[in-house]
Design a protein around this motif. Structure first.
Motif, short mmCIF file in Angstrom:
data_model
loop_
_atom_site.label_atom_id
_atom_site.label_comp_id
_atom_site.label_asym_id
_atom_site.label_seq_id
_atom_site.Cartn_x
_atom_site.Cartn_y
_atom_site.Cartn_z
N GLN A 1 11.22 -1.97 -4.01
CA GLN A 1 11.84 -0.59 -4.08
C GLN A 1 10.65 0.38 -3.70
O GLN A 1 10.89 1.21 -2.97
N GLU A 2 9.90 0.39 -4.33
CA GLU A 2 8.30 1.60 -4.13
C GLU A 2 7.73 1.13 -2.88
O GLU A 2 7.73 2.57 -3.03
N GLN B 1 4.82 -11.94 -0.67
CA GLN B 1 4.21 -11.87 0.34
C GLN B 1 4.54 -9.99 1.06
O GLN B 1 3.37 -10.08 1.95
N ASN B 2 5.37 -9.57 1.02
CA ASN B 2 6.20 -8.39 1.31
C ASN B 2 4.77 -7.03 0.26
O ASN B 2 4.15 -6.60 1.44
N ASP B 3 4.81 -7.90 -0.74
CA ASP B 3 3.43 -7.13 -1.09
C ASP B 3 2.10 -6.82 -0.69
O ASP B 3 1.92 -6.05 -0.98
N PHE B 4 2.26 -7.68 -1.07
CA PHE B 4 0.28 -8.45 -0.52
C PHE B 4 -0.15 -7.83 0.97
O PHE B 4 -1.33 -7.44 0.97
N SER B 5 0.82 -8.04 1.42
CA SER B 5 0.76 -6.96 3.13
C SER B 5 0.28 -5.83 3.11
O SER B 5 -0.27 -5.06 3.50
N ARG C 1 -2.97 -3.71 4.00
CA ARG C 1 -2.59 -2.16 4.56
C ARG C 1 -3.22 -1.17 4.24
O ARG C 1 -3.88 -0.48 4.51
N THR C 2 -2.38 -0.66 3.05
CA THR C 2 -3.22 0.68 1.94
C THR C 2 -4.03 1.09 1.43
O THR C 2 -5.35 1.56 1.46
N SER D 1 2.47 -0.02 -9.01
CA SER D 1 3.40 -1.35 -8.68
C SER D 1 2.87 -2.54 -8.19
O SER D 1 2.69 -3.34 -8.17
N VAL D 2 2.02 -2.00 -6.82
CA VAL D 2 1.74 -3.41 -6.24
C VAL D 2 0.99 -3.84 -6.85
O VAL D 2 0.33 -5.40 -7.30
N CYS D 3 -0.69 -3.18 -7.59
CA CYS D 3 -2.03 -3.87 -8.42
C CYS D 3 -1.48 -4.79 -9.27
O CYS D 3 -2.22 -5.53 -8.95
#
Length: 323
Positions: free
Chosen positions: A60-61, A152-156, A160-161, A81-83
């Protein structure tokens, strides 16, 4: 699982009958050193599985940040959120490397002269139990991972970021934890449908390649004997009646599938040919006799992570059973 489990090896000539105590085997003095090394790794396995099971992702984030590229607050929220999730994914990946070394230590112990692999399994039951526990963990990890596309979505998004931020000369503390080289290795790991199985398959193949003086049969016989152990336990009512829980059934099934996959990757002709020392028809039948919910992931593992299933040498009836 019953204190003593007899291996019936009618398909394999000259293999002695022996017992394996998967529940209560304790290391002998000769096994102790390797057992302690492997045990230190296995003690972390449940926390790794719990961490994976609790993985919720930052979907969501990430969506909010992508849909509102100029909203710095949403960008920051997604990044924050991702880190922590990436740090957790690094921990899982690091564990796979430790598991790889543990498996190779066990293979070294269970295949070295002067004993045959069968004699090793008979004499070093605590190590055989650890080998089974590694495979059990591996199948459980991969079954969970396949149900979490967020990984995989989070890591992608992270990659990218971090690339974009690097271009903008932003200071990124997380790069001390997950630098570009580590991110590349993790990306390859998580791109696999079954990353832990892939790790073990590669480890077993490398073990055979690196130990050129050790006959290949020492490794493949170790794997095929383990498959026979599990198959016999699952198809013999007097053994299954001793099982204390349904989880023990799943344990045996996962271990059986795991060693079949390893065998198929290491043996030049694979596990499915008529000359295979693994009774594939019997193993698949044993799986299909269980409730479908328990075995769907395992049958898929045989379908999609083996190497030789679609070879011309695979009997049609075996392929049909797995369709």
């Amino acid at each position: 699982m019953g204190n003593l489990l007899k291996v019936l090896t009618r398909e394999i000539e000259n293999y002695p009958h022996f017992f394996l105590d998967f529940e209560n085997a304790q290391p002998t003095d000769c096994e102790r050193e390797v057992w302690n090394q492997v045990n230190a790794v296995l003690q972390e396995s449940e926390s790794i599985l719990s961490g994976l099971q609790a993985y919720k992702g930052a979907g969501q984030e990430i969506r909010d940040a992508i849909q509102n590229p100029n909203d710095l607050l949403l960008q920051e929220r997604a990044w924050d959120s991702v880190c922590p999730l990436v740090i957790r994914l690094k921990k899982f990946y690091g564990f796979s490397l430790r598991l790889e070394k543990a498996l190779q230590s066990l293979l070294e112990s269970l295949t070295c002269p002067p004993y045959t692999p069968t004699q090793h399994l008979e004499k070093e039951q605590a190590l055989a139990k650890q080998f089974a526990e590694i495979l059990h963990f591996t199948l459980r990890f991969d079954e969970l991972k396949m149900r979490i596309p967020a990984i995989q979505n989070d890591f992608s998004y992270y990659r990218r970021t971090i690339s974009r931020n690097r271009i903008n000369n932003m200071n990124l503390d997380i790069e001390n934890e997950v630098n570009n080289e580590m991110a590349n290795r993790m990306s390859l790991f998580y791109a696999e449908a079954t990353p832990m199985l892939k790790t073990l398959s590669t480890a077993t193949t490398n073990f055979v390649t690196e130990n050129k003086t050790l006959p290949l049969e020492n490794t493949t016989d170790c794997l095929s004997t383990m498959a026979s152990v599990c198959k016999v336990m699952l198809e013999t009512p007097e053994y299954t009646s001793r099982f204390n829980s349904e989880e023990t059934l799943l344990f045996c099934m996962r271990v059986m599938v795991g060693v079949i996959i390893l065998y198929d990757h290491v043996h030049p002709n694979g596990a499915f040919t008529k000359s295979s020392k693994i009774d594939m028809k019997g193993c698949i039948k044993v799986l299909k006799d269980q409730p479908a919910d328990n075995v769907e992931g395992l049958l898929n593992a045989l379908k999609f992570t083996t190497k030789h299933l679609n070879d011309e040498s695979t009997p049609k009836n075996i392929r049909t059973m797995l369709q």
